[in-house]
Design a protein around this motif. Structure first.
Motif, PDB file in Angstrom:
ATOM      1  N   THR A 137       0.763  -1.256   0.044  1.00  0.00           N
ATOM      2  CA  THR A 137      -0.004  -0.174  -0.028  1.00  0.00           C
ATOM      3  C   THR A 137       0.796   1.477   0.059  1.00  0.00           C
ATOM      4  O   THR A 137       0.738   2.291  -0.708  1.00  0.00           O
ATOM      5  CB  THR A 137      -1.244  -0.006   1.340  1.00  0.00           C
ATOM      6  N   GLU A 138       1.808   1.311   0.917  1.00  0.00           N
ATOM      7  CA  GLU A 138       2.536   2.499   1.029  1.00  0.00           C
ATOM      8  C   GLU A 138       3.101   2.952  -0.107  1.00  0.00           C
ATOM      9  O   GLU A 138       3.500   4.142  -0.514  1.00  0.00           O
ATOM     10  CB  GLU A 138       3.454   2.613   2.324  1.00  0.00           C
ATOM     11  N   ASP A 140       2.477   2.589  -3.194  1.00  0.00           N
ATOM     12  CA  ASP A 140       1.778   3.130  -4.183  1.00  0.00           C
ATOM     13  C   ASP A 140       1.050   4.506  -3.644  1.00  0.00           C
ATOM     14  O   ASP A 140       0.958   5.462  -4.445  1.00  0.00           O
ATOM     15  CB  ASP A 140       0.550   2.039  -4.625  1.00  0.00           C
ATOM     16  N   ASP A 141       0.719   4.644  -2.338  1.00  0.00           N
ATOM     17  CA  ASP A 141       0.273   5.863  -1.604  1.00  0.00           C
ATOM     18  C   ASP A 141       1.486   6.933  -1.763  1.00  0.00           C
ATOM     19  O   ASP A 141       1.003   8.103  -1.902  1.00  0.00           O
ATOM     20  CB  ASP A 141      -0.054   5.441  -0.333  1.00  0.00           C
ATOM     21  N   ASN A 142       2.668   6.615  -1.801  1.00  0.00           N
ATOM     22  CA  ASN A 142       3.594   7.465  -2.021  1.00  0.00           C
ATOM     23  C   ASN A 142       3.744   8.221  -3.292  1.00  0.00           C
ATOM     24  O   ASN A 142       4.061   9.310  -3.535  1.00  0.00           O
ATOM     25  CB  ASN A 142       5.008   7.075  -1.737  1.00  0.00           C
ATOM     26  N   THR A 144       0.569   8.358  -5.313  1.00  0.00           N
ATOM     27  CA  THR A 144      -0.745   8.828  -5.438  1.00  0.00           C
ATOM     28  C   THR A 144      -0.862  10.187  -4.819  1.00  0.00           C
ATOM     29  O   THR A 144      -1.631  11.047  -5.260  1.00  0.00           O
ATOM     30  CB  THR A 144      -1.913   7.899  -5.224  1.00  0.00           C
ATOM     31  N   ARG A 145      -0.073  10.378  -3.607  1.00  0.00           N
ATOM     32  CA  ARG A 145      -0.062  11.488  -2.866  1.00  0.00           C
ATOM     33  C   ARG A 145       0.147  12.844  -3.655  1.00  0.00           C
ATOM     34  O   ARG A 145      -0.273  13.726  -3.356  1.00  0.00           O
ATOM     35  CB  ARG A 145       0.425  11.379  -1.363  1.00  0.00           C
ATOM     36  N   TYR A 163       3.813   2.386 -10.568  1.00  0.00           N
ATOM     37  CA  TYR A 163       3.206   1.855  -9.425  1.00  0.00           C
ATOM     38  C   TYR A 163       3.634   0.388  -9.228  1.00  0.00           C
ATOM     39  O   TYR A 163       3.897  -0.072 -10.101  1.00  0.00           O
ATOM     40  CB  TYR A 163       1.615   1.869  -9.617  1.00  0.00           C
ATOM     41  N   LYS A 183      -6.372  -4.011  -5.706  1.00  0.00           N
ATOM     42  CA  LYS A 183      -5.496  -3.260  -6.197  1.00  0.00           C
ATOM     43  C   LYS A 183      -5.638  -2.881  -7.696  1.00  0.00           C
ATOM     44  O   LYS A 183      -5.258  -1.394  -7.926  1.00  0.00           O
ATOM     45  CB  LYS A 183      -4.089  -4.094  -6.144  1.00  0.00           C
ATOM     46  N   GLU A 186      -7.914   0.037  -7.338  1.00  0.00           N
ATOM     47  CA  GLU A 186      -7.368   1.172  -7.283  1.00  0.00           C
ATOM     48  C   GLU A 186      -6.743   1.935  -8.204  1.00  0.00           C
ATOM     49  O   GLU A 186      -6.657   3.045  -8.394  1.00  0.00           O
ATOM     50  CB  GLU A 186      -6.246   0.921  -6.018  1.00  0.00           C
ATOM     51  N   ILE A 190      -7.446   5.624 -10.314  1.00  0.00           N
ATOM     52  CA  ILE A 190      -6.052   6.464 -10.579  1.00  0.00           C
ATOM     53  C   ILE A 190      -6.387   6.782 -12.082  1.00  0.00           C
ATOM     54  O   ILE A 190      -6.164   8.349 -12.370  1.00  0.00           O
ATOM     55  CB  ILE A 190      -4.847   6.106 -10.192  1.00  0.00           C
TER      56      ILE A 190
END
Length: 935
Positions: A137-138, A140-142, A144-145, A163, A183, A186, A190
């Motif tokens: 998760t992290e 990809d979150d890094n 997307t943020r 990703y 995933k 998600e 995006i």
């Protein structure tokens, strides 16, 4: 006019966003998973303004070489698999460099491999490590943020997002994991956000472009690196308002090469096509432009490919692709004349379509010719390396008589040659040859590219080895002239076990010349160990029933035959008691040893081992031909059979404890029990297995605490064993303490393997320990096999267990998730060590067991460990040396990159592990056998 044709046209798109989803398989978008989990993307593909393709990636299908292929359009070399761990800056002409040179502002978020490949190319970037596969998760979150903020801005031209979450899920749980669906959903959200934002900001002048792609796919086990269909087929989507809206439903997407993206994006961004690109322009992407523009784009691509062909092929004018291109170019010239005359009829349009087809044919043929020539082999350096390898092998073979004698000396006669005239003459001659070859060649050889001292050092090494070989041969000839003291030895014959060992070794080495045998090498080893079991069964029957009145000359050991080659005077100095040299002695001693029930257990042992091997074969399908077939491992790892997997894992861990703890101290037994409990807790924490009292879905964690709990016990057990070893080596020569220390180290490594193995593979470890225990008690001791025979049996079983684990000669079967057990971030050295240990656990545990067994057998003389070390090194050296020659000869084979090169990589790593094992052997045997440099 030609110079005007090659002038770079203006860009077709204002902003380009590239979304690279690591390990995105084609069926994740175009299959049932796409319809279920990526509804927006599916809608755009089927009814929107887009073009969809299946891009074929060339092996090796790992991230760094694929990024190079996408951005340069060239085919990377196989060495990039190794460099993938720590990517250097990319020096080849590439799309990113061209875009930066043209003043385009590039932003990147994602896998930090891009930052290493293209340093100082991005105006803004945020890299995330690609190797910590426990993070879904992290990572990809890094990425997307940053998205909302960047999409609102106008100060960029090219946005690249990479990703990694899907790839990590694949490595840990496979493509059919329940984590894949969320995933993909998600990723779909995006893509929807990016697409809507690009449409809302479009201007009348130039449209924007969204490119969705994968760097490689995913095998059925969730890994990648090989050439299976799931690994090489990735989706490639071009989404833009510039394209016509799709009227009919989407047919099967057309296949293109992954290298085609670089030239297509170069044209789309108004940039020069990368110098070494072998890709073709994907025509539908520019299909909306006028016929004149389309022809110009195709000519640009053809001109670049023909120029690359001229640089790489002396007889380029005879190449069919070049001829096709010249014909199309001539037709194009005639079309331009008609166009400039103002002729805009239907005939001109049809003629233009015909010329487009000519260009497409020319581009396809040129690309094919260039792809075949992409491998530039440094034959000089390859030959130098081959010579060194063959010299070392020859020196090992010449040392057999001394190494397997009573004193177990590996005699390397280097000192006299180093001060001889021959050595200096050879050095001068080889240095002269080196200078001549490297000055006459157009490119530097590998040694010259490093430093001239390296080249001189290599020449000195070759000369020293050659002089050593000549000295060893002279000594053998000198000994052969001495009178033979014991002529009866020459009349002895080989036993069936010796014949099988020799035939099996030769057969395996010869099989390495065929790609099919390399792909299915596990079948060779399964056949050899099954045959060995049958031969052992025959030996046991003979010893127990037939050899009542036997001929003392029926047979001898492998090592006696080796000794008869050279030092005949030492022929009787083998590592078993002198009374057992003949099969009469063996029969007598074994009949005394095997009494009652033990006799029948001994006779049943080979059949029990055969049953164990058959069960292990059904656990993991490997190779290529049958890898897709369902196996017991797949059944166990499916989500509906988690209870059965949990029960099997618990039973396996209990069995491991009972099989290992016998020779350990009380403290180590307690540590082993707690460590194995920690192994189960770790697997439960990450969601592989469940506790009996656990109901419902427990939150899945990374299991870092549990894994580190196990590491503490692993280190504790290994430290205890090492302390005993040092005590026996330094303070006292107590063989009992030394033996105990070795078994403790071995049990610590077994605990580490239990932690790193996937739960469904724990039975492999159980059967490994069970077979070792049974063969020790009921085969090797009763039959009085010597160290050479026992070493080769250990080597064979080690190789078979490498494949029982589910490994193959393809990169895709490497379980890189093992390298991150207990780590909360990517740490290179521990990750490499853990991955290598998990991959080669089978051969490694069998090799350490060999050392423990030979050291703890008091009936053997002190030379046994030295004999074992030498035979183990020899068994590894023979296939490696022959395989290097075979691969060099087959370097233009169709499967060189997909079959032969991965196998060479495996062999190289295996050699390093063998070297480490042999060093351990030598350290444990320093009182008895030694390497001697003759004075």
């Amino acid at each position: 006019m030609v110079s005007n044709w090659t002038k770079i046209p203006p860009p077709l798109f204002k902003k380009v966003v590239i979304v690279l989803i690591d390990a995105l398989r084609d069926d994740f978008v175009f299959g049932s998973k796409g319809k279920q989990f990526m509804p927006y993307t599916t809608q755009v593909v089927e009814k929107g303004t887009s073009y969809s393709f299946i891009a074929e990636a060339k092996p090796p299908t790992v991230t760094m070489p694929r990024i190079k292929a996408l951005m340069t359009g060239s085919i990377p070399g196989f060495i990039d698999v190794v460099v993938n761990l720590n990517s250097p800056a990319l020096l080849d002409d590439n799309l990113i460099w061209q875009a930066k040179t043209a003043g385009k502002r590039i932003i990147f978020y994602g896998d930090d491999t891009w930052v290493k490949l293209f340093p100082k190319h991005f105006v803004e970037y945020d890299g995330t490590t690609s190797f910590f596969v426990s993070d879904f998760t992290e990572v990809d979150d890094n990425v997307t943020r940053h998205l909302d903020r960047v999409l609102k801005r106008e100060d960029w031209d090219l946005l690249i997002l990479h990703y990694l979450g899907l790839d990590h899920i694949g490595h840990m749980t496979g493509p059919n994991s329940p984590l894949v669906g969320p995933k993909l959903r998600e990723m779909d959200n995006i893509l929807k956000k990016i697409h809507i934002s690009l449409l809302s900001k479009e201007e009348a002048s130039l449209p924007n472009l969204l490119v969705v792609c994968g760097d490689h796919g995913m095998s059925e086990t969730g890994s990648h690196g090989g050439s299976s269909e799931g690994e090489v087929h990735t989706p490639l989507l071009f989404i833009s308002s510039a394209f016509e809206k799709r009227s009919a439903p989407l047919a099967q997407p057309e296949h293109v090469q992954q290298t085609d993206l670089a030239s297509t994006l170069a044209i789309g961004l108004g940039l020069p096509i990368s110098r070494n690109s072998v890709g073709n322009l994907i025509l539908p992407v520019v299909g909306g432009k006028t016929m004149r523009e389309q022809l110009r784009f195709m000519h640009l691509n053809g001109f670049q490919l023909s120029r690359l062909l001229q640089e790489n092929t002396p007889a380029y004018e005879k190449d069919p692709g070049y001829e096709y291109f010249k014909i199309a170019e001539k037709s194009h010239g005639n079309w331009i004349k008609l166009y400039l005359e103002g002729n805009n009829s239907e005939i001109l349009l049809n003629l233009g379509k015909k010329i487009l087809k000519q260009y497409l044919e020319a581009l396809k043929t040129l690309s094919s010719s260039l792809s075949k020539q992409v491998a530039q082999y440094d034959m000089y350096s390859m030959m130098v390396g081959t010579v060194i390898i063959m010299e070392v092998l020859l020196l090992l073979l010449l040392s057999v008589p001394k190494a397997l004698s009573k004193r177990a000396e590996f005699e390397v006669p280097l000192s006299p040659p180093l001060f001889s005239l021959l050595f200096y003459l050879m050095c001068l001659m080889l240095c002269a040859v080196h200078v001549i070859v490297c000055t006459s060649a157009e490119s530097l050889c590998y040694f010259c590219s490093m430093s001239w001292l390296t080249a001189v050092g290599v020449m000195m090494l070759i000369s020293a080895l050659m002089c050593g070989i000549l000295s060893a041969i002279a000594k053998i000839l000198e000994n052969s002239r001495l009178p033979v003291k014991n002529p009866t030895v020459s009349s002895s014959s080989w036993s069936e076990v010796d014949v099988l060992i020799l035939a099996g070794t030769i057969g395996h080495v010869l099989s390495l010349g065929a790609s099919s045998f390399i792909e299915e090498e596990h079948q060779t080893w399964y056949f050899l160990i099954n045959t060995l079991c049958l031969v052992l069964c025959q030996e046991l029957c003979r010893n127990n029933f037939l050899l009542k009145e036997c001929d003392p000359q029926l047979g001898t050991s492998v090592k006696q035959n080796f000794d008869s080659i050279g030092e005949v005077s030492e022929c009787k100095n083998i590592d078993i008691p002198a009374a057992s040299n003949s099969k009469l002695g063996k029969a007598t001693s074994s009949s005394e040893f095997i009494k009652g029930s033990d006799k029948w257990i001994s006779l049943a042992t080979p059949w029990i081992i055969l049953i164990c091997c058959r069960l292990l074969r059904s656990l993991n399908q490997t190779g290529v031909q049958w890898a897709h077939r369902p196996d017991f491992g797949h059944w166990l790892t499916s989500s509906e059979h988690k209870s059965e997997l949990s029960f099997l894992a618990a039973v396996s861990l209990l069995m491991i404890f009972f099989l290992v703890q016998r020779r350990c101290s009380l403290v180590s037994k307690i540590a082993m029990a707690l460590g194995l409990l920690g192994v189960y807790s770790y697997r439960a924490a990450i969601g592989n297995v469940i506790f009996p009292w656990q109901h419902g879905g427990k939150d899945i964690s990374k299991g870092i605490t549990e894994a580190r709990f196990v590491y503490v016990f692993v280190l504790g057990i290994v430290f205890t064993g090492t302390k005993d070893l040092l005590k026996s080596q330094v303070i006292s020569a107590d063989s009992t303490t030394k033996s105990t220390g070795l078994w403790e180290v071995y049990s610590g490594l077994v605990l580490l393997a239990a932690l790193l193995f996937r739960p469904h593979n724990l039975p492999v470890l159980v059967f490994c320990l069970l077979i070792q225990t049974m063969m020790t008690k009921y085969i090797w001791i009763p039959l009085k096999f010597d160290a050479a025979q026992i070493t080769i049996m250990h080597y064979w079983f080690g190789q078979a267990f490498f494949y029982f684990q589910g490994n193959s000669n393809g990169i895709a079967t490497v379980d890189i998730s093992a390298g991150f057990v207990g780590l909360d971030s990517y740490v290179e050295i521990p990750a490499i060590f853990l991955t290598a240990f998990a991959t080669y656990a089978g051969p490694f545990l069998w090799a350490i067991h060999l050392l423990c067994y030979l050291s703890s057998e008091v009936s053997r003389n002190s030379a046994a460990v030295g004999h074992g070390c030498f035979c183990y090194a020899l068994m590894r050296s023979i296939p490696v040396a022959i395989y290097v020659i075979l691969v060099t000869g087959l370097r233009y084979h169709l499967f060189i990159w997909s079959v032969f090169s991965p196998k060479l990589l495996y062999e190289g790593v295996h050699v390093f592990i063998t070297a480490a094992v042999c060093l351990f052997f030598t350290a444990m045997d320093q009182n008895h056998s030694y390497i001697k440099v003759q004075d």
